[in-house]
Scaffold this motif. Structure first.
Motif, PDB file in Angstrom:
ATOM      1  N   ASP A 157     -32.961  12.381 -17.366  1.00 39.81           N
ATOM      2  CA  ASP A 157     -34.387  12.092 -17.538  1.00 39.81           C
ATOM      3  C   ASP A 157     -34.621  10.613 -17.239  1.00 39.81           C
ATOM      4  O   ASP A 157     -34.092   9.740 -17.918  1.00 39.81           O
ATOM      5  N   PHE A 158     -35.446  10.370 -16.225  1.00 43.40           N
ATOM      6  CA  PHE A 158     -35.689   8.998 -15.781  1.00 43.40           C
ATOM      7  C   PHE A 158     -37.132   8.568 -16.024  1.00 43.40           C
ATOM      8  O   PHE A 158     -37.630   7.663 -15.367  1.00 43.40           O
ATOM      9  N   THR A 159     -37.768   9.218 -16.990  1.00 46.68           N
ATOM     10  CA  THR A 159     -39.157   8.900 -17.316  1.00 46.68           C
ATOM     11  C   THR A 159     -39.317   7.441 -17.724  1.00 46.68           C
ATOM     12  O   THR A 159     -40.309   6.798 -17.377  1.00 46.68           O
ATOM     13  N   THR A 160     -38.325   6.896 -18.439  1.00 44.93           N
ATOM     14  CA  THR A 160     -38.433   5.494 -18.867  1.00 44.93           C
ATOM     15  C   THR A 160     -38.490   4.545 -17.671  1.00 44.93           C
ATOM     16  O   THR A 160     -39.169   3.520 -17.732  1.00 44.93           O
ATOM     17  N   LEU A 161     -37.801   4.897 -16.578  1.00 43.26           N
ATOM     18  CA  LEU A 161     -37.872   4.060 -15.372  1.00 43.26           C
ATOM     19  C   LEU A 161     -39.264   4.115 -14.755  1.00 43.26           C
ATOM     20  O   LEU A 161     -39.791   3.098 -14.298  1.00 43.26           O
ATOM     21  N   TYR A 185     -36.599   3.488  -0.978  1.00 43.03           N
ATOM     22  CA  TYR A 185     -35.909   4.005  -2.163  1.00 43.03           C
ATOM     23  C   TYR A 185     -36.132   5.516  -2.330  1.00 43.03           C
ATOM     24  O   TYR A 185     -36.719   5.960  -3.323  1.00 43.03           O
ATOM     25  N   PRO A 186     -35.681   6.307  -1.377  1.00 42.76           N
ATOM     26  CA  PRO A 186     -36.011   7.735  -1.353  1.00 42.76           C
ATOM     27  C   PRO A 186     -35.605   8.514  -2.610  1.00 42.76           C
ATOM     28  O   PRO A 186     -36.403   9.316  -3.110  1.00 42.76           O
ATOM     29  N   SER A 187     -34.417   8.281  -3.128  1.00 42.67           N
ATOM     30  CA  SER A 187     -33.983   9.027  -4.323  1.00 42.67           C
ATOM     31  C   SER A 187     -34.865   8.690  -5.519  1.00 42.67           C
ATOM     32  O   SER A 187     -35.295   9.581  -6.259  1.00 42.67           O
ATOM     33  N   LEU A 188     -35.125   7.410  -5.702  1.00 43.45           N
ATOM     34  CA  LEU A 188     -35.953   6.966  -6.824  1.00 43.45           C
ATOM     35  C   LEU A 188     -37.385   7.479  -6.687  1.00 43.45           C
ATOM     36  O   LEU A 188     -37.965   7.982  -7.657  1.00 43.45           O
ATOM     37  N   MET A 189     -37.955   7.382  -5.495  1.00 41.90           N
ATOM     38  CA  MET A 189     -39.334   7.841  -5.297  1.00 41.90           C
ATOM     39  C   MET A 189     -39.434   9.362  -5.453  1.00 41.90           C
ATOM     40  O   MET A 189     -40.421   9.860  -6.001  1.00 41.90           O
ATOM     41  N   ASN A 190     -38.413  10.096  -5.020  1.00 42.00           N
ATOM     42  CA  ASN A 190     -38.400  11.553  -5.242  1.00 42.00           C
ATOM     43  C   ASN A 190     -38.361  11.854  -6.735  1.00 42.00           C
ATOM     44  O   ASN A 190     -39.062  12.759  -7.214  1.00 42.00           O
ATOM     45  N   GLU A 191     -37.555  11.117  -7.462  1.00 45.21           N
ATOM     46  CA  GLU A 191     -37.461  11.308  -8.916  1.00 45.21           C
ATOM     47  C   GLU A 191     -38.803  11.019  -9.575  1.00 45.21           C
ATOM     48  O   GLU A 191     -39.280  11.801 -10.402  1.00 45.21           O
ATOM     49  N   PHE A 192     -39.426   9.896  -9.206  1.00 49.28           N
ATOM     50  CA  PHE A 192     -40.736   9.558  -9.766  1.00 49.28           C
ATOM     51  C   PHE A 192     -41.764  10.639  -9.441  1.00 49.28           C
ATOM     52  O   PHE A 192     -42.546  11.041 -10.292  1.00 49.28           O
TER      53      PHE A 192
END
Length: 118
Positions: free
Chosen positions: A67-71, A98-105
């Protein structure tokens, strides 16, 4: 002082001309930066923030965090007030930053949106 204004005014005019020649729809992040009058320092601060979040994301992912909601909350809280978090994420994603991070967001935003609609 007057010369500085003239030079700035000329630069602004040149940017307007270039924006007519270049399809800025292909570059939505750059368009956001220009339209929201983001300074070079503000741009550099944003890129530094993204780089740090991306490093943290990959570290946490390696550690097994799911869970990366805090990021995302940190991103939204530290984002320049001139920029909308959702628009910025979509623009960054479209341009391939930042494809992985933006996909996660994007996944978190989509999941939260579905939960709110229930």
């Amino acid at each position: 002082m007057l010369k500085e204004f003239g030079k700035c005014d000329t630069s602004s005019f040149h940017i307007q001309l270039i924006s007519k020649v270049i399809n800025l729809n292909r570059y939505p992040f750059i368009r956001l930066i220009i339209e929201n009058n983001i300074s070079e320092k503000e741009y550099n601060d944003l890129m530094e923030l993204l780089n740090g979040l991306n490093q943290t994301y990959h570290q946490q992912k390696e550690e097994g965090l799911i869970d990366f909601t805090t990021l995302l909350v940190r991103f939204a809280g530290m984002l320049n007030e001139k920029l909308n978090p959702n628009e910025t994420i979509a623009a960054l994603k479209k341009e391939g930053y930042y494809p992985s991070l933006m996909n996660e967001f994007t996944n978190i935003i989509t999941r939260e949106s579905k939960i709110r609609k229930r």
